[in-house]
Design a protein around this motif. Structure first.
Motif, PDB file in Angstrom:
ATOM      1  N   ILE A 191       0.869  -1.171   0.000  1.00 12.43           N
ATOM      2  CA  ILE A 191       0.000   0.000   0.000  1.00 12.43           C
ATOM      3  C   ILE A 191       0.906   1.222   0.000  1.00 12.43           C
ATOM      4  N   TYR A 192       0.423   2.309  -0.549  1.00 11.94           N
ATOM      5  CA  TYR A 192       1.312   3.447  -0.794  1.00 11.94           C
ATOM      6  C   TYR A 192       1.901   4.021   0.481  1.00 11.94           C
ATOM      7  N   GLN A 193       1.186   3.875   1.617  1.00 11.84           N
ATOM      8  CA  GLN A 193       1.740   4.386   2.865  1.00 11.84           C
ATOM      9  C   GLN A 193       2.998   3.612   3.270  1.00 11.84           C
ATOM     10  N   GLN A 194       3.030   2.302   2.970  1.00 13.15           N
ATOM     11  CA  GLN A 194       4.242   1.517   3.212  1.00 13.15           C
ATOM     12  C   GLN A 194       5.415   2.081   2.433  1.00 13.15           C
ATOM     13  N   VAL A 195       5.137   2.475   1.210  1.00 16.91           N
ATOM     14  CA  VAL A 195       6.190   3.028   0.357  1.00 16.91           C
ATOM     15  C   VAL A 195       6.716   4.326   0.953  1.00 16.91           C
ATOM     16  N   LEU A 196       5.806   5.194   1.379  1.00 17.98           N
ATOM     17  CA  LEU A 196       6.211   6.473   1.962  1.00 17.98           C
ATOM     18  C   LEU A 196       6.981   6.291   3.269  1.00 17.98           C
ATOM     19  N   ASP A 197       6.627   5.246   4.035  1.00 15.40           N
ATOM     20  CA  ASP A 197       7.233   5.029   5.342  1.00 15.40           C
ATOM     21  C   ASP A 197       8.514   4.216   5.290  1.00 15.40           C
ATOM     22  N   ASP A 198       8.870   3.725   4.113  1.00 20.53           N
ATOM     23  CA  ASP A 198      10.068   2.893   3.994  1.00 20.53           C
ATOM     24  C   ASP A 198      11.327   3.754   4.148  1.00 20.53           C
ATOM     25  N   LYS A 199      12.464   3.103   4.200  1.00 22.15           N
ATOM     26  CA  LYS A 199      13.739   3.796   4.397  1.00 22.15           C
ATOM     27  C   LYS A 199      13.988   4.825   3.300  1.00 22.15           C
ATOM     28  N   VAL A 200      14.279   6.057   3.690  1.00 15.31           N
ATOM     29  CA  VAL A 200      14.601   7.112   2.728  1.00 15.31           C
ATOM     30  C   VAL A 200      16.031   6.908   2.233  1.00 15.31           C
ATOM     31  N   ILE A 201      16.194   6.917   0.918  1.00  9.74           N
ATOM     32  CA  ILE A 201      17.525   6.702   0.345  1.00  9.74           C
ATOM     33  C   ILE A 201      18.066   7.928  -0.386  1.00  9.74           C
ATOM     34  N   TYR A 202      17.206   8.961  -0.577  1.00  8.24           N
ATOM     35  CA  TYR A 202      17.694  10.166  -1.254  1.00  8.24           C
ATOM     36  C   TYR A 202      16.778  11.351  -0.978  1.00  8.24           C
ATOM     37  N   ASP A 203      17.359  12.481  -0.638  1.00  5.91           N
ATOM     38  CA  ASP A 203      16.721  13.801  -0.619  1.00  5.91           C
ATOM     39  C   ASP A 203      15.438  13.877   0.210  1.00  5.91           C
ATOM     40  N   ASN A 204      15.387  13.150   1.309  1.00  6.11           N
ATOM     41  CA  ASN A 204      14.282  13.244   2.265  1.00  6.11           C
ATOM     42  C   ASN A 204      12.909  12.882   1.714  1.00  6.11           C
ATOM     43  N   TYR A 205      12.863  12.268   0.533  1.00  4.53           N
ATOM     44  CA  TYR A 205      11.549  11.856   0.025  1.00  4.53           C
ATOM     45  C   TYR A 205      11.589  10.513  -0.700  1.00  4.53           C
ATOM     46  N   LEU A 206      12.699  10.201  -1.387  1.00  7.06           N
ATOM     47  CA  LEU A 206      12.761   8.994  -2.222  1.00  7.06           C
ATOM     48  C   LEU A 206      13.085   7.794  -1.335  1.00  7.06           C
ATOM     49  N   THR A 207      12.160   6.864  -1.248  1.00 11.93           N
ATOM     50  CA  THR A 207      12.359   5.700  -0.391  1.00 11.93           C
ATOM     51  C   THR A 207      12.812   4.493  -1.202  1.00 11.93           C
ATOM     52  N   ARG A 208      13.247   3.491  -0.468  1.00  9.03           N
ATOM     53  CA  ARG A 208      13.765   2.275  -1.112  1.00  9.03           C
ATOM     54  C   ARG A 208      12.724   1.635  -2.017  1.00  9.03           C
ATOM     55  N   LEU A 209      11.446   1.703  -1.647  1.00  9.04           N
ATOM     56  CA  LEU A 209      10.390   1.082  -2.442  1.00  9.04           C
ATOM     57  C   LEU A 209       9.975   1.917  -3.644  1.00  9.04           C
ATOM     58  N   MET A 210      10.637   3.057  -3.851  1.00  7.63           N
ATOM     59  CA  MET A 210      10.456   3.845  -5.074  1.00  7.63           C
ATOM     60  C   MET A 210      11.578   3.590  -6.070  1.00  7.63           C
ATOM     61  N   ALA A 211      12.463   2.645  -5.750  1.00 11.87           N
ATOM     62  CA  ALA A 211      13.622   2.348  -6.602  1.00 11.87           C
ATOM     63  C   ALA A 211      13.626   0.874  -6.970  1.00 11.87           C
ATOM     64  N   CYS A 212      13.963   0.577  -8.218  1.00 11.45           N
ATOM     65  CA  CYS A 212      14.014  -0.825  -8.630  1.00 11.45           C
ATOM     66  C   CYS A 212      15.247  -1.498  -8.025  1.00 11.45           C
ATOM     67  N   PRO A 213      15.189  -2.806  -7.838  1.00 15.62           N
ATOM     68  CA  PRO A 213      16.307  -3.516  -7.220  1.00 15.62           C
ATOM     69  C   PRO A 213      17.349  -3.943  -8.258  1.00 15.62           C
ATOM     70  N   PRO A 214      18.625  -4.098  -7.843  1.00 22.81           N
ATOM     71  CA  PRO A 214      19.593  -4.734  -8.739  1.00 22.81           C
ATOM     72  C   PRO A 214      19.159  -6.171  -9.002  1.00 22.81           C
ATOM     73  N   THR A 215      19.283  -6.597 -10.231  1.00 24.00           N
ATOM     74  CA  THR A 215      18.659  -7.854 -10.654  1.00 24.00           C
ATOM     75  C   THR A 215      19.554  -8.607 -11.632  1.00 24.00           C
ATOM     76  N   CYS A 216      19.420  -9.923 -11.636  1.00 25.66           N
ATOM     77  CA  CYS A 216      20.107 -10.774 -12.609  1.00 25.66           C
ATOM     78  C   CYS A 216      19.063 -11.512 -13.446  1.00 25.66           C
ATOM     79  N   GLY A 217      19.375 -11.726 -14.729  1.00 25.35           N
ATOM     80  CA  GLY A 217      18.434 -12.425 -15.581  1.00 25.35           C
ATOM     81  C   GLY A 217      18.776 -12.286 -17.048  1.00 25.35           C
ATOM     82  N   ALA A 218      17.899 -12.802 -17.902  1.00 25.13           N
ATOM     83  CA  ALA A 218      18.134 -12.783 -19.349  1.00 25.13           C
ATOM     84  C   ALA A 218      16.806 -12.862 -20.088  1.00 25.13           C
ATOM     85  N   ALA A 219      16.807 -12.326 -21.315  1.00 29.65           N
ATOM     86  CA  ALA A 219      15.635 -12.365 -22.189  1.00 29.65           C
ATOM     87  C   ALA A 219      16.108 -12.314 -23.636  1.00 29.65           C
ATOM     88  N   ALA A 220      15.244 -12.731 -24.562  1.00 33.19           N
ATOM     89  CA  ALA A 220      15.631 -12.794 -25.977  1.00 33.19           C
ATOM     90  C   ALA A 220      14.419 -12.598 -26.878  1.00 33.19           C
TER      91      ALA A 220
END
Length: 389
Positions: A191-220
């Motif tokens: 829920i969006y409140q979880q996103v807002l309440d998550d750990k802030v990672i940049y500039d007092n507003y951008l939280t960890r759940l607003m950023a994509c994770p580093p990932t491994c994989g492949a597609a073709a």
């Protein structure tokens, strides 16, 4: 020739760093899935383009050789986060030119935990052009991708007088879509409140759940000419109706939003709409480059899906999800499906192809006939692709 057929697609489920197989194995699996989907033998492929950014030169050959060693040209592609779509752009061009009848684009990545950073500290960085605009707008220091997209989000909030909740609502929407995607890394609801309440990672507003994770994989993806499709009994009716790549212009440095690709996206999208003779209103389903949720919001406007400054109302009206004007990121997007950089553009292609064929399971966009793909890389390049049946 104006249209190229998407003959076959394939991808493997993405995963966190440390839980992946070697890139060679992941890529070979994705290629074999695309070949099976197309009903083709690997020796039917005339050229191959392999996308990745973390790895030595000729990694693409090393991966392709597990599938076939037929002596064909294999080209390594690095265009930052747009690498996968750049490989597809080149494969389509090879078919359009008549140089080959059938070409392969594949992408893969073995990423490391943590924020993206440069591996080359002994030379000039291509991101130095970003620094003046980020400094002008007082962007706090941080890893380059986080700093650039974080500054763009802050500038958007300041310019249009909106709060970070619009970015959180986009993250909630993306996770809701991902729940129905067996290829997604994350499948638990938010829920969006979880996103807002998550750990802030940049500039007092951008939280960890607003950023994509580093990932491994492949597609073709395998593309071919219409004649080749008829001769080989290719069942897929999906075509690339138009495609455009754009890079930065001088306007890119006027503010943080333009610096992360707004001008490039506008240029490429308008070219695609012109070439296909459509408007954004004709599109049914979209996969766009939501590496950070602020970038998804910015891209709504750059693609012409809503007016300038109109993203908050667009989101409030539900026009970015099922039942609204567009279904955006039915896969869960980069935010939830994951973002193995070299594979991302080809995973987007795979997802949209499945929707146009009616093969997307519980997340199927009913009656989808036109699909739009947007893939951007800082430094920079953007590829916009229109698919149809």
């Amino acid at each position: 020739m104006t249209n190229v057929r998407v003959a076959g697609v394939g991808m493997i489920p993405f995963c966190k760093p440390g839980h992946h197989e070697p890139y060679r194995v992941m890529a070979a699996k994705a290629i074999r899935l695309a070949l099976t989907d197309a009903g083709l033998d690997a020796k039917s492929i005339g050229q191959a383009y392999g996308a990745y950014i973390y790895g030595d030169s000729t990694c693409a050959q090393h991966a392709f050789y597990d599938v076939c060693q037929s002596g064909i040209p294999v080209i390594n592609v690095n265009n930052n986060c747009s690498s996968g779509s750049t490989a597809l752009f080149l494969a389509r061009q090879a078919v359009l030119s008549g140089q080959v009848e059938c070409a392969l684009a594949f992408g893969f990545e073995e990423m490391q935990p943590g924020a993206l950073g440069s591996h080359w500290q002994d030379r000039e960085s291509p991101f130095e052009r970003l620094n003046p605009v980020l400094q002008q707008f007082n962007a706090p220091q941080g890893p380059i991708a986080l700093r650039a997209f974080g500054a763009a989000g802050r500038h958007y909030m300041d310019k249009y007088h909106v709060g970070a909740e619009i970015f959180a609502k986009v993250a909630e929407k993306s996770r809701r879509h991902a729940i129905n995607n067996p290829y997604s890394m994350f499948s638990s609801p938010l829920i969006y409140q979880q996103v807002l309440d998550d750990k802030v990672i940049y500039d007092n507003y951008l939280t960890r759940l607003m950023a994509c994770p580093p990932t491994c994989g492949a597609a073709a993806t395998i593309v071919c000419s219409e004649q080749f499709a008829r001769q080989h009994g290719i069942a897929s009716q999906v075509k690339i109706l138009a495609q455009s790549m754009a890079t930065d212009t001088e306007i890119s440095w006027q503010d943080p939003i333009y610096a992360v690709g707004k001008a490039m996206t506008q240029q490429a999208a308008q070219q695609v709409y012109h070439d296909a003779g459509i408007s954004p209103n004709d599109i049914d389903v979209i996969e766009l480059h939501d590496c950070f949720t602020p970038n998804e919001v910015i891209t709504y406007e750059a693609l012409g899906l809503c007016p300038e400054g109109g993203a908050a109302q667009f989101i409030a009206d539900g026009d970015n999800t099922y039942g609204g004007r567009y279904v955006i990121g039915p896969s869960g997007g980069l935010m939830s499906k994951g973002h193995p950089i070299g594979a991302t553009g080809l995973a987007q292609c795979t997802e949209l192809t499945w929707h146009l064929r009616g093969q997307a399971g519980n997340r199927q966009v009913e009656g989808a006939r036109l699909a739009l793909q947007h893939n951007v890389g800082l430094g920079g390049a953007v590829v916009v692709t229109l698919y149809g049946i």
